[in-house]
Design a protein around this motif. Structure first.
Motif, PDB file in Angstrom:
ATOM      1  N   GLU A 191       5.313  18.034  -1.297  1.00  0.00           N
ATOM      2  CA  GLU A 191       5.376  16.585  -1.181  1.00  0.00           C
ATOM      3  C   GLU A 191       4.245  16.033  -0.327  1.00  0.00           C
ATOM      4  O   GLU A 191       3.584  15.055  -0.699  1.00  0.00           O
ATOM      5  CB  GLU A 191       6.729  16.146  -0.602  1.00  0.00           C
ATOM      6  N   ALA A 192       3.984  16.664   0.811  1.00  0.00           N
ATOM      7  CA  ALA A 192       2.937  16.181   1.716  1.00  0.00           C
ATOM      8  C   ALA A 192       1.564  16.274   1.063  1.00  0.00           C
ATOM      9  O   ALA A 192       0.727  15.368   1.203  1.00  0.00           O
ATOM     10  CB  ALA A 192       2.954  16.960   3.026  1.00  0.00           C
ATOM     11  N   GLU A 193       1.334  17.343   0.325  1.00  0.00           N
ATOM     12  CA  GLU A 193       0.062  17.528  -0.372  1.00  0.00           C
ATOM     13  C   GLU A 193      -0.167  16.393  -1.374  1.00  0.00           C
ATOM     14  O   GLU A 193      -1.260  15.805  -1.427  1.00  0.00           O
ATOM     15  CB  GLU A 193       0.072  18.872  -1.092  1.00  0.00           C
ATOM     16  N   PHE A 194       0.863  16.074  -2.167  1.00  0.00           N
ATOM     17  CA  PHE A 194       0.742  15.011  -3.157  1.00  0.00           C
ATOM     18  C   PHE A 194       0.586  13.651  -2.479  1.00  0.00           C
ATOM     19  O   PHE A 194      -0.163  12.793  -2.948  1.00  0.00           O
ATOM     20  CB  PHE A 194       1.931  15.006  -4.111  1.00  0.00           C
ATOM     21  N   TRP A 195       1.283  13.456  -1.365  1.00  0.00           N
ATOM     22  CA  TRP A 195       1.194  12.194  -0.626  1.00  0.00           C
ATOM     23  C   TRP A 195      -0.242  11.995  -0.112  1.00  0.00           C
ATOM     24  O   TRP A 195      -0.821  10.924  -0.292  1.00  0.00           O
ATOM     25  CB  TRP A 195       2.183  12.193   0.536  1.00  0.00           C
ATOM     26  N   HIS A 196      -0.805  13.033   0.493  1.00  0.00           N
ATOM     27  CA  HIS A 196      -2.162  12.926   1.029  1.00  0.00           C
ATOM     28  C   HIS A 196      -3.191  12.738  -0.084  1.00  0.00           C
ATOM     29  O   HIS A 196      -4.159  11.981   0.078  1.00  0.00           O
ATOM     30  CB  HIS A 196      -2.504  14.136   1.880  1.00  0.00           C
ATOM     31  N   GLN A 197      -2.987  13.402  -1.208  1.00  0.00           N
ATOM     32  CA  GLN A 197      -3.902  13.231  -2.332  1.00  0.00           C
ATOM     33  C   GLN A 197      -3.835  11.793  -2.833  1.00  0.00           C
ATOM     34  O   GLN A 197      -4.866  11.188  -3.129  1.00  0.00           O
ATOM     35  CB  GLN A 197      -3.576  14.206  -3.462  1.00  0.00           C
ATOM     36  N   ALA A 198      -2.643  11.237  -2.934  1.00  0.00           N
ATOM     37  CA  ALA A 198      -2.468   9.856  -3.373  1.00  0.00           C
ATOM     38  C   ALA A 198      -3.158   8.897  -2.406  1.00  0.00           C
ATOM     39  O   ALA A 198      -3.834   7.954  -2.834  1.00  0.00           O
ATOM     40  CB  ALA A 198      -0.985   9.523  -3.497  1.00  0.00           C
TER      41      ALA A 198
ATOM     42  N   THR B  52       0.836  -1.200   0.000  1.00  0.00           N
ATOM     43  CA  THR B  52       0.000   0.000   0.000  1.00  0.00           C
ATOM     44  C   THR B  52       0.868   1.246   0.000  1.00  0.00           C
ATOM     45  O   THR B  52       0.625   2.183  -0.768  1.00  0.00           O
ATOM     46  CB  THR B  52      -0.942   0.004   1.220  1.00  0.00           C
ATOM     47  N   GLN B  53       1.886   1.259   0.846  1.00  0.00           N
ATOM     48  CA  GLN B  53       2.774   2.416   0.906  1.00  0.00           C
ATOM     49  C   GLN B  53       3.516   2.604  -0.413  1.00  0.00           C
ATOM     50  O   GLN B  53       3.692   3.742  -0.870  1.00  0.00           O
ATOM     51  CB  GLN B  53       3.770   2.273   2.051  1.00  0.00           C
ATOM     52  N   ASP B  54       3.892   1.516  -1.055  1.00  0.00           N
ATOM     53  CA  ASP B  54       4.561   1.613  -2.359  1.00  0.00           C
ATOM     54  C   ASP B  54       3.624   2.209  -3.404  1.00  0.00           C
ATOM     55  O   ASP B  54       4.049   3.026  -4.225  1.00  0.00           O
ATOM     56  CB  ASP B  54       5.047   0.243  -2.828  1.00  0.00           C
ATOM     57  N   ARG B  55       2.349   1.820  -3.379  1.00  0.00           N
ATOM     58  CA  ARG B  55       1.379   2.365  -4.327  1.00  0.00           C
ATOM     59  C   ARG B  55       1.156   3.855  -4.079  1.00  0.00           C
ATOM     60  O   ARG B  55       1.051   4.633  -5.017  1.00  0.00           O
ATOM     61  CB  ARG B  55       0.062   1.599  -4.233  1.00  0.00           C
ATOM     62  N   VAL B  56       1.081   4.239  -2.805  1.00  0.00           N
ATOM     63  CA  VAL B  56       0.911   5.651  -2.466  1.00  0.00           C
ATOM     64  C   VAL B  56       2.130   6.435  -2.940  1.00  0.00           C
ATOM     65  O   VAL B  56       1.998   7.498  -3.550  1.00  0.00           O
ATOM     66  CB  VAL B  56       0.693   5.851  -0.955  1.00  0.00           C
ATOM     67  N   ARG B  57       3.301   5.910  -2.690  1.00  0.00           N
ATOM     68  CA  ARG B  57       4.542   6.579  -3.104  1.00  0.00           C
ATOM     69  C   ARG B  57       4.569   6.760  -4.624  1.00  0.00           C
ATOM     70  O   ARG B  57       4.890   7.838  -5.123  1.00  0.00           O
ATOM     71  CB  ARG B  57       5.759   5.770  -2.654  1.00  0.00           C
ATOM     72  N   GLN B  58       4.197   5.711  -5.363  1.00  0.00           N
ATOM     73  CA  GLN B  58       4.202   5.781  -6.818  1.00  0.00           C
ATOM     74  C   GLN B  58       3.190   6.816  -7.315  1.00  0.00           C
ATOM     75  O   GLN B  58       3.499   7.626  -8.187  1.00  0.00           O
ATOM     76  CB  GLN B  58       3.873   4.413  -7.407  1.00  0.00           C
ATOM     77  N   ARG B  59       1.981   6.825  -6.734  1.00  0.00           N
ATOM     78  CA  ARG B  59       0.958   7.777  -7.169  1.00  0.00           C
ATOM     79  C   ARG B  59       1.358   9.207  -6.802  1.00  0.00           C
ATOM     80  O   ARG B  59       1.162  10.134  -7.594  1.00  0.00           O
ATOM     81  CB  ARG B  59      -0.394   7.417  -6.547  1.00  0.00           C
ATOM     82  N   ALA B  60       1.931   9.402  -5.628  1.00  0.00           N
ATOM     83  CA  ALA B  60       2.378  10.733  -5.212  1.00  0.00           C
ATOM     84  C   ALA B  60       3.448  11.250  -6.165  1.00  0.00           C
ATOM     85  O   ALA B  60       3.449  12.427  -6.531  1.00  0.00           O
ATOM     86  CB  ALA B  60       2.898  10.693  -3.776  1.00  0.00           C
ATOM     87  N   TYR B  61       4.335  10.373  -6.590  1.00  0.00           N
ATOM     88  CA  TYR B  61       5.378  10.761  -7.542  1.00  0.00           C
ATOM     89  C   TYR B  61       4.755  11.176  -8.879  1.00  0.00           C
ATOM     90  O   TYR B  61       5.163  12.177  -9.484  1.00  0.00           O
ATOM     91  CB  TYR B  61       6.360   9.598  -7.733  1.00  0.00           C
ATOM     92  N   GLU B  62       3.753  10.406  -9.326  1.00  0.00           N
ATOM     93  CA  GLU B  62       3.067  10.759 -10.573  1.00  0.00           C
ATOM     94  C   GLU B  62       2.414  12.138 -10.467  1.00  0.00           C
ATOM     95  O   GLU B  62       2.492  12.943 -11.398  1.00  0.00           O
ATOM     96  CB  GLU B  62       1.994   9.714 -10.901  1.00  0.00           C
ATOM     97  N   LEU B  63       1.761  12.389  -9.344  1.00  0.00           N
ATOM     98  CA  LEU B  63       1.119  13.692  -9.134  1.00  0.00           C
ATOM     99  C   LEU B  63       2.156  14.808  -9.130  1.00  0.00           C
ATOM    100  O   LEU B  63       1.946  15.873  -9.714  1.00  0.00           O
ATOM    101  CB  LEU B  63       0.338  13.692  -7.818  1.00  0.00           C
ATOM    102  N   TRP B  64       3.276  14.574  -8.472  1.00  0.00           N
ATOM    103  CA  TRP B  64       4.357  15.550  -8.395  1.00  0.00           C
ATOM    104  C   TRP B  64       4.861  15.888  -9.801  1.00  0.00           C
ATOM    105  O   TRP B  64       5.035  17.061 -10.141  1.00  0.00           O
ATOM    106  CB  TRP B  64       5.474  14.977  -7.524  1.00  0.00           C
ATOM    107  N   GLU B  65       5.038  14.849 -10.626  1.00  0.00           N
ATOM    108  CA  GLU B  65       5.498  15.084 -11.995  1.00  0.00           C
ATOM    109  C   GLU B  65       4.445  15.827 -12.816  1.00  0.00           C
ATOM    110  O   GLU B  65       4.778  16.727 -13.586  1.00  0.00           O
ATOM    111  CB  GLU B  65       5.846  13.759 -12.671  1.00  0.00           C
TER     112      GLU B  65
END
Length: 73
Positions: A30-37, A8-21
């Motif tokens: 970073e925190a905003e994208f993490w929470h959105q993911a 689950t954490q890996d999926r959140v990390r991957q989605r947060a990275y996509e949002l960041w890009e």
């Protein structure tokens, strides 16, 4: 159980990275994208629990007020 948490954490990390890009690699968000993911993936998990996947916003959804009557569309 721990493996599920790691996945689950890996999926959140991957989605947060996509949002960041997608947002031009904004620094300091970073925190905003993490929470959105997390929200997106939590919503995805809860929607997969439904039997038919129909949401209240679906065009075929009825009002639920009972005014539609039996057999009426």
């Amino acid at each position: 159980m721990e493996q599920h948490a790691n996945e689950t954490q890996d999926r959140v990390r991957q989605r947060a990275y996509e949002l960041w890009e997608q947002h031009g690699r904004l620094e300091g968000h970073e925190a905003e994208f993490w929470h959105q993911a997390e929200r997106e993936l939590k919503g995805e998990a809860s929607s997969s629990d439904t039997s038919r996947g129909v949401t209240a916003n679906a065009p075929s959804a009825r009002s639920g007020s009972g005014s539609d009557g039996p057999g009426k569309v």
